[in-house]
Design a protein around this motif. Structure first.
Motif, short mmCIF file in Angstrom:
data_model
loop_
_atom_site.label_atom_id
_atom_site.label_comp_id
_atom_site.label_asym_id
_atom_site.label_seq_id
_atom_site.Cartn_x
_atom_site.Cartn_y
_atom_site.Cartn_z
N ALA A 14 6.88 -3.54 -3.70
CA ALA A 14 5.84 -3.85 -2.71
C ALA A 14 5.87 -2.83 -1.59
CB ALA A 14 6.04 -5.26 -2.15
N THR A 16 3.91 -2.26 2.49
CA THR A 16 3.03 -2.82 3.51
C THR A 16 3.00 -1.88 4.71
OG1 THR A 16 2.44 -4.84 4.72
CG2 THR A 16 4.77 -4.23 4.70
N TYR A 18 2.50 -1.60 8.88
CA TYR A 18 2.46 -2.31 10.14
C TYR A 18 2.41 -1.26 11.24
CZ TYR A 18 3.40 -5.36 14.05
OH TYR A 18 3.30 -6.04 15.24
N ASP A 61 8.05 -9.65 -2.58
CA ASP A 61 7.11 -9.10 -1.61
C ASP A 61 7.74 -9.11 -0.23
OD1 ASP A 61 4.78 -7.87 -0.78
OD2 ASP A 61 3.50 -9.62 -1.01
N ALA A 63 6.64 -8.76 4.23
CA ALA A 63 5.62 -8.74 5.28
C ALA A 63 6.33 -8.46 6.60
CB ALA A 63 4.86 -10.06 5.33
N GLN A 121 2.93 -13.61 -3.17
CA GLN A 121 2.49 -12.54 -2.27
C GLN A 121 2.54 -13.05 -0.84
OE1 GLN A 121 -1.44 -11.02 -3.14
NE2 GLN A 121 -1.46 -9.69 -1.34
N GLN A 123 1.57 -11.93 3.46
CA GLN A 123 0.90 -11.04 4.40
C GLN A 123 0.95 -11.65 5.79
OE1 GLN A 123 -3.28 -10.07 3.67
NE2 GLN A 123 -3.49 -9.20 5.73
N CYS A 175 -5.97 -10.72 0.40
CA CYS A 175 -5.68 -10.07 1.68
C CYS A 175 -6.57 -10.70 2.75
CB CYS A 175 -5.83 -8.55 1.62
SG CYS A 175 -7.51 -7.96 1.65
#
Length: 198
Positions: A14, A16, A18, A61, A63, A121, A123, A175
């Motif tokens: 995964a 991500t 930020y 995953d 976040a 998942q 987020q 998402c």
């Protein structure tokens, strides 16, 4: 842009973004990498986050929100890691970090796993109120939690709030956009709607 690690990649599960940083989950190497400098094409070398977790092998995953890193495990648990201080590179982790569900009497019940779910998942969102969303594939729904993992509400895309006739297929990805829209993937079909307000 090709991003590399001095140690080589294991299996990237995964990624991500930020703010100005890219986070890469490489559980086979037991590391979370951080690339800084989005505006510069991530030109600097990555650094590994010093997370105090037994292992990352079953993490599916991740976040990020501010100083908090959420790691979603295959068995539905979530680990929450936070920097101890502004000057410490080490993240202190709660594993697992309990989900807080309010029962019919208004009492908060801590649960390591929510029965009947399979979260695949994660987020974070933060334009209005920081939240962590988790996708429950068999339940075809999204769970919205506060940053303290207090359940705020559950979204079932088949509910009338979406006003859509959705396919009877697995919900495979989602998402939340900066404009507070929710985008859902059912295999090769994609749907979008305003994020429901409880």
């Amino acid at each position: 842009i090709t991003l590399t690690s001095d140690h080589g990649w294991g299996k990237i599960v995964a990624v991500t973004l930020y703010q100005d940083s890219l986070f890469v989950l490489d559980p086979s190497s037991n590391v979370v990498w951080r690339f800084d400098g989005l505006q510069d094409g991530f030109g600097s070398l990555p650094r590994s986050l010093e997370v105090n977790v037994t292992d990352l092998f079953n993490v599916v995953d991740l976040a990020i929100y501010a100083d908090d890193l959420f790691l979603l495990h295959q068995d539905g648990r979530t680990t929450k890691c936070t920097y101890r201080s502004d000057f410490s590179p080490v993240m202190e982790c709660q594993q697992p970090a309990s989900y807080l569900l309010t029962d019919v009497d208004g009492i908060k019940q801590p649960l390591d796993v929510i029965a009947g779910t399979q979260f695949i998942q994660a987020q974070t969102t933060y334009p209005l109120e920081p939240s962590l969303f988790l996708l429950d594939q068999p339940g075809r729904s999204l769970y919205r939690f506060s940053m303290a993992l207090q359940l705020q509400y559950q979204i079932r895309p088949g509910d009338s709030a979406f006003g859509l006739s959705l396919p009877l297929r697995d919900l495979t990805a989602f998402c939340i956009t900066p404009l507070q829209e929710i985008v859902l993937a059912f295999g090769d079909q994609i749907y979008a709607a305003p994020l429901p307000v409880p």
